[in-house]
Design a protein around this motif. Structure first.
Motif, PDB file in Angstrom:
ATOM      1  N   UNK A 128       0.926  -1.196   0.207  1.00  0.00           N
ATOM      2  CA  UNK A 128       0.063   0.006  -0.046  1.00  0.00           C
ATOM      3  C   UNK A 128       0.752   1.243   0.173  1.00  0.00           C
ATOM      4  N   UNK A 129       1.927   1.286   0.739  1.00  0.00           N
ATOM      5  CA  UNK A 129       2.790   2.658   0.773  1.00  0.00           C
ATOM      6  C   UNK A 129       4.469   2.221   0.781  1.00  0.00           C
ATOM      7  N   UNK A 130       4.863   1.803  -0.307  1.00  0.00           N
ATOM      8  CA  UNK A 130       6.383   1.571  -0.527  1.00  0.00           C
ATOM      9  C   UNK A 130       7.097   2.844  -0.338  1.00  0.00           C
ATOM     10  N   UNK A 153      10.974   3.452   2.426  1.00  0.00           N
ATOM     11  CA  UNK A 153      12.089   3.902   1.820  1.00  0.00           C
ATOM     12  C   UNK A 153      12.709   5.282   2.684  1.00  0.00           C
ATOM     13  N   UNK A 154      11.575   5.790   3.209  1.00  0.00           N
ATOM     14  CA  UNK A 154      11.810   7.133   3.606  1.00  0.00           C
ATOM     15  C   UNK A 154      11.917   7.230   5.299  1.00  0.00           C
ATOM     16  N   UNK A 155      11.286   6.171   5.954  1.00  0.00           N
ATOM     17  CA  UNK A 155      10.830   6.339   7.263  1.00  0.00           C
ATOM     18  C   UNK A 155      12.037   5.257   8.023  1.00  0.00           C
ATOM     19  N   UNK A 174       7.298   0.373  15.259  1.00  0.00           N
ATOM     20  CA  UNK A 174       6.447   0.754  16.307  1.00  0.00           C
ATOM     21  C   UNK A 174       5.010   1.132  15.857  1.00  0.00           C
ATOM     22  N   UNK A 175       4.905   1.304  14.342  1.00  0.00           N
ATOM     23  CA  UNK A 175       3.645   1.515  13.826  1.00  0.00           C
ATOM     24  C   UNK A 175       3.016   0.206  13.572  1.00  0.00           C
ATOM     25  N   UNK A 176       3.746  -0.893  13.288  1.00  0.00           N
ATOM     26  CA  UNK A 176       3.244  -2.182  13.275  1.00  0.00           C
ATOM     27  C   UNK A 176       3.068  -2.885  14.433  1.00  0.00           C
ATOM     28  N   UNK A 177       3.489  -2.232  15.751  1.00  0.00           N
ATOM     29  CA  UNK A 177       3.355  -2.878  16.906  1.00  0.00           C
ATOM     30  C   UNK A 177       4.189  -4.134  17.343  1.00  0.00           C
ATOM     31  N   UNK A 178       5.513  -3.907  16.638  1.00  0.00           N
ATOM     32  CA  UNK A 178       6.674  -4.835  16.910  1.00  0.00           C
ATOM     33  C   UNK A 178       7.755  -4.262  17.344  1.00  0.00           C
TER      34      UNK A 178
END
Length: 58
Positions: free
Chosen positions: A22-24, A28-30, A37-41
């Protein structure tokens, strides 16, 4: 709402794959620790997921 259901329903690997699709550009940038953290892992677990996916693509 979809993000909440994704956190409950999908594995961390599936969430990472969905983010890749969805957001490749985010991958690359983050920095990796923010993505983890966003994924909860943890960032270590994200590194393992990336390694597993790299091996499968070869």
């Amino acid at each position: 709402m979809n993000y909440f259901f994704s956190m409950v329903k999908n594995t961390p690997q599936e969430r990472y794959i969905n983010l890749l699709k969805e957001r490749p550009e985010i991958i690359k940038r983050v920095p990796q620790h923010y993505i983890a953290s966003y994924l909860g892992i943890s960032s270590v677990h994200l590194s393992r997921i990336k390694s597993i996916l790299a091996k499968k693509r070869i």
